[in-house]
Design an enzyme around this catalytic site. Structure first.
Site, short mmCIF file in Angstrom:
data_model
loop_
_atom_site.label_atom_id
_atom_site.label_comp_id
_atom_site.label_asym_id
_atom_site.label_seq_id
_atom_site.Cartn_x
_atom_site.Cartn_y
_atom_site.Cartn_z
N ARG A 106 -4.98 -45.24 -14.12
CA ARG A 106 -3.86 -44.36 -13.78
C ARG A 106 -2.67 -44.51 -14.72
O ARG A 106 -2.10 -45.60 -14.84
CB ARG A 106 -3.42 -44.66 -12.33
N LYS A 151 -3.24 -22.20 -13.57
CA LYS A 151 -3.98 -22.22 -12.29
C LYS A 151 -4.44 -23.65 -12.01
O LYS A 151 -5.61 -24.00 -12.12
CB LYS A 151 -5.16 -21.25 -12.40
N1 PDD Z 1 -6.14 -17.06 -5.87
N2 PDD Z 1 -1.56 -15.50 -7.34
C1 PDD Z 1 -1.97 -16.70 -6.89
C2 PDD Z 1 -0.95 -17.75 -6.62
C3 PDD Z 1 -3.34 -16.94 -6.69
O1 PDD Z 1 -3.75 -18.15 -6.26
C4 PDD Z 1 -4.27 -15.90 -6.94
C5 PDD Z 1 -5.75 -16.08 -6.78
C6 PDD Z 1 -3.78 -14.66 -7.40
C7 PDD Z 1 -4.69 -13.52 -7.73
O2 PDD Z 1 -5.34 -13.73 -8.95
P1 PDD Z 1 -6.76 -13.08 -9.26
O3 PDD Z 1 -6.61 -11.61 -9.08
O4 PDD Z 1 -7.02 -13.45 -10.67
O5 PDD Z 1 -7.75 -13.67 -8.30
C8 PDD Z 1 -2.41 -14.51 -7.60
C9 PDD Z 1 -7.52 -17.54 -5.90
C10 PDD Z 1 -8.53 -16.50 -5.64
C11 PDD Z 1 -7.65 -18.79 -5.04
O6 PDD Z 1 -6.75 -19.61 -5.14
O7 PDD Z 1 -8.64 -18.95 -4.34
#
Ligand code: PDD
Length: 286
Positions: A106, A151
């Site tokens: 860590r 993400k």
């Molecule tokens: N979620 N905004 C956020 C904060 C998200 O987590 C997501 C998608 C989207 C939509 O993005 P997209 O159209 O590329 O799926 C917008 C995913 C599906 C999840 O966390 O499961």
């Protein structure tokens, strides 16, 4: 009501297909310790991936931003294999991919040359009935960090917001930063005002949604004006329609928006949302 979720039968972990209860990572995996990882969710309509290239490009972008060295190109084959191994080649499904920085003692700084941990699996999703949904949405403070374009699996602020919404029987949140709507806890947000569609501009305060981009393109093809400009809470009185988009959300109408104390918005119309939902079906089920 929370839908019951099941584990997938089988997952791909670091080069092997394993039963879900036989797949383990180290307690020193940085995904476990820090949420030091990136994820991606890609939809499959009747076994056919939708915008796979765009999902993999976003994954590569996020990995690059956090300096996790991994080439996503070989993942396409594994994604198709996951769908087929799960027996979902003829149905609607999604593939979840998670890449953490890997296992190391860590430290807050990035360890030298760790081997990323790769998890991938497919699961069934109902992508049929989104037109019938009308969501009740809770306004919550956007407590996320300043790189929402990444993400990351570190979703504490998103899950705290969504837990509050679901425990109060809302379906989603609309997150607000400094008075302006950013997006939802796991979907992108659009507002229709005087026949123009508004959505928060791309940048560090929202995820660059793959579905969001498709909706913007659809609007351009249909001659519907889109402004990538954030909507303020005070503008809600002028808004006619709100809809949310995402890989599993697809395009969902917002029936009403609430604070914890009172209703702030009720849909007056649904014309543009309905039009876009129909066009989205043509795109995903050609
Ligand atoms: N979620 N905004 C956020 C904060 C998200 O987590 C997501 C998608 C989207 C939509 O993005 P997209 O159209 O590329 O799926 C917008 C995913 C599906 C999840 O966390 O499961």
């Amino acid at each position: 009501m929370n839908p019951k979720k099941n584990y997938p039968e089988e997952v791909y972990l670091n080069g092997k297909w394993l039963k879900h209860d036989q797949a383990f990572v180290s307690v020193f995996d940085r995904g476990f310790m820090f949420g030091d990882g990136i994820y991606e969710v890609t939809p499959f309509y009747n076994g056919i991936p939708f915008k796979l290239k765009e999902h993999l490009e976003r994954l590569q972008y996020c990995l690059k931003e956090v300096q996790i060295e991994f080439d996503v190109a070989p993942l396409e084959k594994l994604m198709l294999e996951a769908v087929s191994r799960a027996g979902l080649s003829k149905s609607d499904a999604a593939v979840y991919i998670q890449i953490s920085r890997g296992t190391a003692p860590r430290t807050h700084f990035y360890p030298e040359n760790p081997t990323p941990t790769i998890l991938l699996y497919s699961f069934p999703v109902n992508l049929e009935n989104f037109k019938n949904r009308q969501w009740k949405v809770l306004v919550s403070k956007d407590k996320r960090w300043q790189r929402c374009d990444i993400k990351t699996t570190a979703l504490m602020a998103n899950i705290m917001a969504n837990e509050e919404a679901v425990s109060l029987e809302f379906e989603e949140n609309l997150l607000v930063r400094k008075g302006y709507f950013t997006e939802a806890s796991h979907s992108s947000a659009f507002f229709v005002k005087y026949k123009t569609i508004y959505t928060h501009p791309e940048g560090p305060h929202i995820l660059s949604g793959v579905t969001r981009k498709q909706i913007i393109l659809l609007c351009q093809n249909l001659g519907i004006k889109v402004k990538e400009k954030a909507v303020h809470l005070d503008e809600l009185v002028e808004v006619d329609e709100i809809f949310l988009t995402g890989t599993t959300t697809q395009v969902v109408k917002v029936a009403s928006v609430h604070s914890r104390e009172k209703e702030l918005f009720r849909a007056k119309k649904n014309h543009i949302t309905t039009l876009l939902q129909n066009e989205f079906i043509k795109l995903t089920r050609p």
